[in-house]
Design an enzyme around this catalytic site. Structure first.
Site, mmCIF file in Angstrom:
data_model
loop_
_atom_site.group_PDB
_atom_site.id
_atom_site.type_symbol
_atom_site.label_atom_id
_atom_site.label_comp_id
_atom_site.label_asym_id
_atom_site.label_seq_id
_atom_site.Cartn_x
_atom_site.Cartn_y
_atom_site.Cartn_z
ATOM 1 N N HIS A 135 -3.222 4.461 5.253
ATOM 2 C CA HIS A 135 -4.435 3.649 5.343
ATOM 3 C C HIS A 135 -5.629 4.418 4.779
ATOM 4 O O HIS A 135 -6.382 3.916 3.954
ATOM 5 C CB HIS A 135 -4.681 3.266 6.803
ATOM 6 C CG HIS A 135 -5.991 2.577 7.024
ATOM 7 N ND1 HIS A 135 -6.345 1.443 6.327
ATOM 8 C CD2 HIS A 135 -7.039 2.868 7.832
ATOM 9 C CE1 HIS A 135 -7.569 1.068 6.708
ATOM 10 N NE2 HIS A 135 -7.998 1.910 7.617
ATOM 11 N N ARG A 188 0.859 -1.192 0.000
ATOM 12 C CA ARG A 188 0.000 0.000 0.000
ATOM 13 C C ARG A 188 0.892 1.237 0.000
ATOM 14 O O ARG A 188 1.513 1.538 1.013
ATOM 15 C CB ARG A 188 -0.872 -0.047 1.263
ATOM 16 C CG ARG A 188 -2.064 0.878 1.255
ATOM 17 C CD ARG A 188 -2.664 0.927 2.653
ATOM 18 N NE ARG A 188 -1.763 1.635 3.551
ATOM 19 C CZ ARG A 188 -1.703 1.442 4.877
ATOM 20 N NH1 ARG A 188 -2.488 0.568 5.475
ATOM 21 N NH2 ARG A 188 -0.863 2.141 5.617
ATOM 22 N N TYR A 191 4.291 5.309 10.545
ATOM 23 C CA TYR A 191 4.684 4.090 11.267
ATOM 24 C C TYR A 191 5.568 3.172 10.430
ATOM 25 O O TYR A 191 5.807 2.041 10.798
ATOM 26 C CB TYR A 191 3.425 3.330 11.724
ATOM 27 C CG TYR A 191 2.324 3.330 10.680
ATOM 28 C CD1 TYR A 191 2.338 2.423 9.628
ATOM 29 C CD2 TYR A 191 1.305 4.284 10.723
ATOM 30 C CE1 TYR A 191 1.358 2.448 8.654
ATOM 31 C CE2 TYR A 191 0.318 4.319 9.755
ATOM 32 C CZ TYR A 191 0.348 3.401 8.719
ATOM 33 O OH TYR A 191 -0.616 3.432 7.754
HETATM 34 C C1 TPP Z 1 -15.043 -5.381 11.637
HETATM 35 C C2 TPP Z 1 -14.180 -4.192 11.459
HETATM 36 N N1 TPP Z 1 -13.197 -3.967 12.335
HETATM 37 C C3 TPP Z 1 -12.385 -2.901 12.186
HETATM 38 C C4 TPP Z 1 -12.576 -2.008 11.162
HETATM 39 C C5 TPP Z 1 -11.674 -0.778 11.019
HETATM 40 N N2 TPP Z 1 -10.788 -0.981 9.847
HETATM 41 C C6 TPP Z 1 -11.094 -0.474 8.656
HETATM 42 S S1 TPP Z 1 -10.003 -0.943 7.479
HETATM 43 C C7 TPP Z 1 -9.058 -1.788 8.592
HETATM 44 C C8 TPP Z 1 -7.833 -2.509 8.150
HETATM 45 C C9 TPP Z 1 -8.139 -3.581 7.196
HETATM 46 O O1 TPP Z 1 -6.975 -4.188 6.754
HETATM 47 P P1 TPP Z 1 -7.007 -5.145 5.504
HETATM 48 O O2 TPP Z 1 -8.166 -6.068 5.610
HETATM 49 O O3 TPP Z 1 -5.677 -5.756 5.362
HETATM 50 O O4 TPP Z 1 -7.326 -4.192 4.269
HETATM 51 P P2 TPP Z 1 -6.468 -2.956 3.744
HETATM 52 O O5 TPP Z 1 -6.931 -1.747 4.509
HETATM 53 O O6 TPP Z 1 -5.046 -3.278 3.941
HETATM 54 O O7 TPP Z 1 -6.847 -2.843 2.306
HETATM 55 C C10 TPP Z 1 -9.635 -1.716 9.845
HETATM 56 C C11 TPP Z 1 -9.071 -2.355 11.041
HETATM 57 C C12 TPP Z 1 -13.634 -2.267 10.282
HETATM 58 N N3 TPP Z 1 -13.902 -1.439 9.266
HETATM 59 N N4 TPP Z 1 -14.405 -3.364 10.422
#
Ligand code: TPP
Lengths: 324, 314
Positions: free
Chosen positions: B230, B226, B238
């Site tokens: 985020h 990425r 970080y």
């Molecule tokens: C059930 C839930 N827990 C926490 C979140 C907060 N959150 C949004 S995106 C994210 C990270 C997700 O990581 P990943 O699945 O690897 O996808 P990426 O963002 O790397 O594309 C989190 C913790 C959420 N949206 N839904």
């Protein structure tokens, strides 16, 4: 008319709808063996294991996959086994099923029925006895049904299956064996239309599901004491039949709501608040509720009974209201 | 397509900076080869379920960029009428059944869409794309097991970009990762360089062919990085700068361009593609900016038929 049980009425409803519409299918744990309460008995023989589908013990997948299957053009009937277990699938119901149509700007609907056997039965303790119907009335997008008789279980379930909305459908475990006359053929009961269980002049008692029968027995006792109670079965909580309740309270001037679920934050509070807001002047005494104390449900029969609202308690409350 | 995704994300980032996109947006800059490589192997009537990081997937599935941008800005003409925003972007007209604000929730929904395909006897595929963080949520296990048990036409694509929000995914993941977990559930899994468009394309094509042939679900892990934070407003402090600099050298668009140059495509042609994409997305942004706010009455529509709040909401 055919005399059948509440469970058979639900089965009849599902079978009729599955014959009518090949896109209707049911999915849940142990459905192939007829469901844990026998409410699917014989259906797999007629419709096959693809349409009366067993499922792994994966509540979030049962619910979530059904959301996807509904968005992709089928009409799933989801069996949650116990309302308590549906809590393992709250995201899929509350964040997904209830919201998809709105969030996606009306590009889809989510036609699914979520069957959640609810309530106290016998010594099933705090994870197999709960009545959580009021939770779902709080969620925009959901319809909530709470049938109390075999006929209603047929007519409401058929209507729920034909609805394009996600319908949370609470069947009461204590009622599975209840017998009653059920109209043959296409019985469709509209949502939001209450049933007057018993007409009366002096007080309105609103209830639903199994507790309706307790209220009804209480009204029989009251009649012997010359108190004429009107008992209303709401049948569905969202939408709920405000007009029927208002009309009755305008006539009687008194309102008691009784339900099996916890009193605090229960749907009785919503009804009481609404009547107080709009019909305050018609009231001869304060609106009252008789519902469960805010304690978990116990296993031991006598402890379990502490949570139950009995007809004696309803009678006692009505007598207090009549003398105030 | 990769240029179009990059240009869309850059325009969205600008809109975010200019405070015209108010909610959080998650950019897929650096992950374009996955969206492109997956969606070019899906038919319009195949289903796609995406995540919070779903702009690229949606665009690649065929959605209209202007309607998407208008949605991000919450304007009239938005693809979801301004009711969903970035995390609920969808276009049912092209089989895109929705991004999702709940991590891993799209996995079960995709399994269900695949279930519907099977019940109806159709030959489509339902694809779910999710991040490496999603494999630690229950629906990952439940949805994959479901697809395996019912032998569904489902394609699961894990975009392994190394991060789940601000945490390195590996720090919070026990065992050997997504592919190992999929295999443990009996689902054939491939691991591929997700920044190599050719590799993604070939791997997905083979998987989709196998699924359409009745082979049951497949799983593909696409390793990527990425390149931005985020969310569009996350400076990603970080992680060390050097790590990001190295990752930029592995930019999937630059790698694709190098391959094309090798087979004789001229640099000017590639630049023309890039510029056309930038122009398209700038225009989309301008149109969205100029669009009015949605009609307030829409707040009450498309909630439900029975107990419709337009009749009574209190
Ligand atoms: C059930 C839930 N827990 C926490 C979140 C907060 N959150 C949004 S995106 C994210 C990270 C997700 O990581 P990943 O699945 O690897 O996808 P990426 O963002 O790397 O594309 C989190 C913790 C959420 N949206 N839904």
């Amino acid at each position: 008319m055919t005399v059948m049980t509440y469970a058979e009425a639900g089965m009849t409803a599902l079978a009729e709808e599955m014959r009518r519409d090949p896109l209707v299918w049911a999915v849940g744990e142990d459905l192939g063996r007829g469901g844990v309460f026998g409410q699917y008995k014989g259906l797999v023989e007629e419709f096959g294991p693809e349409r009366i589908s067993d499922a792994p013990i994966s509540e979030s997948a049962i619910m979530g996959a059904s959301v996807g299957a509904a968005m992709a053009g089928t009409r799933p009937v989801v069996e949650m086994r116990f309302a308590d277990f549906a809590l393992c699938a709250v995201d899929e119901l509350v964040n997904q099923a209830a919201k998809a149509r709105y969030m996606l700007g009306g590009q889809t609907k989510v036609p699914m029925v979520i069957r959640e056997p609810m309530g106290m039965w016998r010594s099933s303790a705090a994870q197999h006895s709960q009545s959580l119907e009021s939770w779902y009335t709080h969620i925009p997008g959901l319809v909530v049904a709470v049938p109390s008789t075999p006929a209603d279980n047929k007519g409401l379930l058929k209507a729920a299956i034909r609805a394009d909305d996600p319908v949370v459908y609470f069947e009461h475990k204590n009622l599975w064996g209840m017998e009653g006359e059920v109209p043959d053929g296409d019985l469709l009961i509209p949502f939001g239309r209450a049933r007057i269980e018993r007409e009366g002049r002096d007080i309105t008692i609103v209830s639903w599901s199994s507790q309706l029968h307790t209220a009804s027995r209480a009204s029989g006792i009251l009649e012997k004491q010359d108190i004429s109670a009107e008992v209303i079965d709401l049948r569905t909580l969202w939408p709920w039949d405000r007009d029927a309740v208002f009309a009755s309270v305008e006539k009687t001037g008194r309102l008691l709501i009784t339900h099996e679920s916890v009193s605090v934050g229960g749907f009785g509070a919503e009804i009481a608040a609404t009547v107080s807001e709009y019909l305050f002047k018609a009231l001869k005494s304060p609106v009252r509720r008789r519902a469960a104390p805010r304690i978990p449900i116990s296993y031991a029969p006598l402890l379990e009974d502490v949570v139950r609202v009995s007809e004696a308690q309803i009678v006692e409350t009505v007598l207090e209201m009549m003398s105030s | 397509m990769m240029h179009r995704i990059r240009a869309f994300e850059e325009a969205a980032a600008r809109a975010n900076k200019e405070q015209l996109v108010l909610g959080a947006i998650h950019l897929s800059i650096g992950q374009e080869a996955i969206a492109s490589g997956v969606c070019r192997n899906l038919r319009t009537d195949d289903y796609l379920l995406s995540t919070h990081r779903g702009h690229g997937h949606t665009l690649a599935k065929g959605a209209n960029a202007t309607a998407m941008m208008s949605e991000l800005l919450g304007r009239e003409g938005g693809i979801c009428q301004g009711k969903g925003g970035s995390m609920h972007i969808a276009d049912f007209g092209v089989g895109m059944l929705g991004a999702n604000g709940v991590v891993a929730a799209n996995i079960n929904i995709a399994a269900g869409a695949a279930h519907a395909i099977k019940l109806k006897g159709e030959d489509g595929v339902a694809c779910s794309i999710f991040g490496d963080g999603a494999i630690n949520r229950g629906p990952f296990l439940e949805g994959l097991n479901w697809a395996g048990v019912f032998k569904l036409p489902a394609l699961f694509v894990c975009e392994s970009n190394g991060f789940a929000s601000t945490t390195r995914t590996e720090a919070m993941t026990s065992g050997d990762g997504p592919a190992a977990r999929a295999r443990a559930l009996g689902i054939p899994a491939d691991e591929v360089d997700g920044n190599d468009i050719v590799a993604v394309d070939e791997t997905v094509r083979a998987a989709v062919n196998a699924i359409r042939g009745g082979g049951g679900p497949r799983f593909i892990v696409c390793k990527t990085y990425r390149l931005h934070g985020h969310t569009a407003s996350d400076p990603a402090a970080y992680r060390p700068r050097e790590e990001v600099d190295v990752a930029w050298k592995n930019d999937p668009i630059a790698r694709c361009a190098a391959i094309l140059r090798e087979v004789g495509v001229k640099a000017v042609e590639l630049e023309a593609h890039r510029d056309a994409a930038a122009t398209e997305m700038d225009e989309a942004y301008e149109i969205a900016k100029a669009a009015p706010w949605p009609d307030l009455a829409l707040a009450y529509t498309d909630v439900q038929d029975i107990g419709d709040p337009r009749e009574r909401a209190f």
